[in-house]
Motif scaffolding. Sequence first.
Motif, PDB file in Angstrom:
ATOM      1  N   TYR A 153       0.844  -1.191   0.000  1.00  0.00           N
ATOM      2  CA  TYR A 153       0.000   0.000   0.000  1.00  0.00           C
ATOM      3  C   TYR A 153       0.878   1.240   0.000  1.00  0.00           C
ATOM      4  N   GLY A 154       0.803   2.003  -1.070  1.00  0.00           N
ATOM      5  CA  GLY A 154       1.571   3.230  -1.211  1.00  0.00           C
ATOM      6  C   GLY A 154       2.877   2.987  -1.938  1.00  0.00           C
ATOM      7  N   GLY A 155       3.320   3.991  -2.685  1.00  0.00           N
ATOM      8  CA  GLY A 155       4.565   3.839  -3.422  1.00  0.00           C
ATOM      9  C   GLY A 155       5.062   5.152  -3.974  1.00  0.00           C
ATOM     10  N   THR A 156       6.133   5.059  -4.717  1.00  0.00           N
ATOM     11  CA  THR A 156       6.726   6.208  -5.391  1.00  0.00           C
ATOM     12  C   THR A 156       7.124   5.767  -6.796  1.00  0.00           C
ATOM     13  N   VAL A 157       7.506   6.741  -7.598  1.00  0.00           N
ATOM     14  CA  VAL A 157       8.049   6.435  -8.913  1.00  0.00           C
ATOM     15  C   VAL A 157       9.543   6.717  -8.880  1.00  0.00           C
ATOM     16  N   LYS A 158      10.276   6.089  -9.786  1.00  0.00           N
ATOM     17  CA  LYS A 158      11.719   6.239  -9.817  1.00  0.00           C
ATOM     18  C   LYS A 158      12.106   7.714  -9.916  1.00  0.00           C
ATOM     19  N   GLY A 159      13.024   8.104  -9.055  1.00  0.00           N
ATOM     20  CA  GLY A 159      13.518   9.476  -9.069  1.00  0.00           C
ATOM     21  C   GLY A 159      12.711  10.450  -8.235  1.00  0.00           C
ATOM     22  N   ASP A 160      11.576  10.004  -7.702  1.00  0.00           N
ATOM     23  CA  ASP A 160      10.727  10.877  -6.887  1.00  0.00           C
ATOM     24  C   ASP A 160      10.704  10.337  -5.459  1.00  0.00           C
ATOM     25  N   VAL A 161      11.272  11.068  -4.543  1.00  0.00           N
ATOM     26  CA  VAL A 161      11.319  10.594  -3.156  1.00  0.00           C
ATOM     27  C   VAL A 161      10.113  11.054  -2.348  1.00  0.00           C
ATOM     28  N   ASP A 162       9.253  11.893  -2.934  1.00  0.00           N
ATOM     29  CA  ASP A 162       8.060  12.380  -2.242  1.00  0.00           C
ATOM     30  C   ASP A 162       6.987  11.291  -2.281  1.00  0.00           C
ATOM     31  N   PRO A 163       6.597  10.735  -1.129  1.00  0.00           N
ATOM     32  CA  PRO A 163       5.599   9.667  -1.140  1.00  0.00           C
ATOM     33  C   PRO A 163       4.174  10.155  -1.371  1.00  0.00           C
ATOM     34  N   GLU A 164       3.928  11.451  -1.291  1.00  0.00           N
ATOM     35  CA  GLU A 164       2.565  11.965  -1.348  1.00  0.00           C
ATOM     36  C   GLU A 164       1.822  11.635  -2.647  1.00  0.00           C
ATOM     37  N   PRO A 165       2.411  11.783  -3.835  1.00  0.00           N
ATOM     38  CA  PRO A 165       1.615  11.550  -5.046  1.00  0.00           C
ATOM     39  C   PRO A 165       0.966  10.167  -5.132  1.00  0.00           C
ATOM     40  N   HIS A 166       1.602   9.151  -4.586  1.00  0.00           N
ATOM     41  CA  HIS A 166       1.053   7.790  -4.669  1.00  0.00           C
ATOM     42  C   HIS A 166       0.884   7.159  -3.287  1.00  0.00           C
ATOM     43  N   ARG A 167       0.667   7.990  -2.298  1.00  0.00           N
ATOM     44  CA  ARG A 167       0.509   7.513  -0.916  1.00  0.00           C
ATOM     45  C   ARG A 167      -0.668   6.541  -0.803  1.00  0.00           C
ATOM     46  N   GLN A 168      -1.736   6.803  -1.530  1.00  0.00           N
ATOM     47  CA  GLN A 168      -2.932   5.962  -1.464  1.00  0.00           C
ATOM     48  C   GLN A 168      -3.066   5.172  -2.762  1.00  0.00           C
ATOM     49  N   SER A 169      -2.227   4.163  -2.855  1.00  0.00           N
ATOM     50  CA  SER A 169      -2.241   3.307  -4.042  1.00  0.00           C
ATOM     51  C   SER A 169      -1.970   1.871  -3.622  1.00  0.00           C
ATOM     52  N   VAL A 170      -2.274   0.957  -4.524  1.00  0.00           N
ATOM     53  CA  VAL A 170      -1.924  -0.446  -4.305  1.00  0.00           C
ATOM     54  C   VAL A 170      -0.904  -0.827  -5.366  1.00  0.00           C
ATOM     55  N   ILE A 171       0.126  -1.505  -4.923  1.00  0.00           N
ATOM     56  CA  ILE A 171       1.136  -2.026  -5.841  1.00  0.00           C
ATOM     57  C   ILE A 171       0.935  -3.526  -5.889  1.00  0.00           C
ATOM     58  N   VAL A 172       0.710  -4.043  -7.099  1.00  0.00           N
ATOM     59  CA  VAL A 172       0.372  -5.448  -7.299  1.00  0.00           C
ATOM     60  C   VAL A 172       1.221  -6.038  -8.423  1.00  0.00           C
ATOM     61  N   LEU A 173       1.264  -7.358  -8.465  1.00  0.00           N
ATOM     62  CA  LEU A 173       1.955  -8.069  -9.533  1.00  0.00           C
ATOM     63  C   LEU A 173       0.910  -8.622 -10.496  1.00  0.00           C
ATOM     64  N   PRO A 174       0.770  -8.004 -11.674  1.00  0.00           N
ATOM     65  CA  PRO A 174      -0.193  -8.527 -12.643  1.00  0.00           C
ATOM     66  C   PRO A 174       0.445  -9.613 -13.511  1.00  0.00           C
ATOM     67  N   ASP A 175      -0.375 -10.315 -14.248  1.00  0.00           N
ATOM     68  CA  ASP A 175       0.127 -11.217 -15.269  1.00  0.00           C
ATOM     69  C   ASP A 175       0.968 -10.373 -16.234  1.00  0.00           C
ATOM     70  N   SER A 176       2.113 -10.870 -16.634  1.00  0.00           N
ATOM     71  CA  SER A 176       3.025 -10.077 -17.473  1.00  0.00           C
ATOM     72  C   SER A 176       2.376  -9.624 -18.784  1.00  0.00           C
ATOM     73  N   ALA A 177       1.438 -10.395 -19.314  1.00  0.00           N
ATOM     74  CA  ALA A 177       0.764 -10.015 -20.555  1.00  0.00           C
ATOM     75  C   ALA A 177      -0.179  -8.829 -20.351  1.00  0.00           C
ATOM     76  N   GLU A 178      -0.653  -8.622 -19.131  1.00  0.00           N
ATOM     77  CA  GLU A 178      -1.585  -7.531 -18.842  1.00  0.00           C
ATOM     78  C   GLU A 178      -0.888  -6.231 -18.442  1.00  0.00           C
ATOM     79  N   ARG A 179       0.375  -6.317 -18.070  1.00  0.00           N
ATOM     80  CA  ARG A 179       1.090  -5.149 -17.551  1.00  0.00           C
ATOM     81  C   ARG A 179       1.090  -3.961 -18.518  1.00  0.00           C
ATOM     82  N   PRO A 180       1.405  -4.153 -19.816  1.00  0.00           N
ATOM     83  CA  PRO A 180       1.415  -2.992 -20.717  1.00  0.00           C
ATOM     84  C   PRO A 180       0.058  -2.283 -20.803  1.00  0.00           C
ATOM     85  N   ALA A 181      -1.020  -3.041 -20.825  1.00  0.00           N
ATOM     86  CA  ALA A 181      -2.353  -2.428 -20.893  1.00  0.00           C
ATOM     87  C   ALA A 181      -2.652  -1.643 -19.624  1.00  0.00           C
ATOM     88  N   LEU A 182      -2.269  -2.193 -18.484  1.00  0.00           N
ATOM     89  CA  LEU A 182      -2.497  -1.477 -17.230  1.00  0.00           C
ATOM     90  C   LEU A 182      -1.716  -0.169 -17.210  1.00  0.00           C
TER      91      LEU A 182
END
Length: 135
Positions: A47-76
């Motif tokens: 629960y919660g994350g950041t993007v590479k190069g951004d140390v501020d947790p606020e933009p994605h504080r309320q998110s879920v990080i999940v492992l999708p099927d690799s074929a679905e990742r590009p569409a997501l």
Amino acid sequence: MDHPQMFDGTDPYLRRVREICLALPGADEKVSHGRPTFFTSKVFVTYGGTVKGDVDPEPHRQSVIVLPDSAERPALLGDERFYDPAYLGPSGWVGLDLRACGSPEDVDWLEVSEIVDASYRLTAPKNLVRELDAR
């Protein structure tokens, strides 16, 4: 070194994510690197994350990080609500920014449940997946 807590225990998004995750067989929760994580023998949601190069947790504080099927990742990742999370993205994980989905009352929690379920199935032991399928 201890990580600071990067979540609010009263967060209504987290409350719903917690309900979804902990309803799965063998699921448990712990705080890792300052964030709630949900796991069986392996983590299936953070629960919660950041993007590479951004140390501020606020933009994605309320998110879920999940492992999708690799074929679905590009569409997501083609959907503006999803992002490539720092650290876990190179291993195939994606983040869904729940605030980009609307207020807690407006989020499509069935969609969230489905992506959590997919991540669980890719990471949980086979006996727990069989138990889930038997429900």
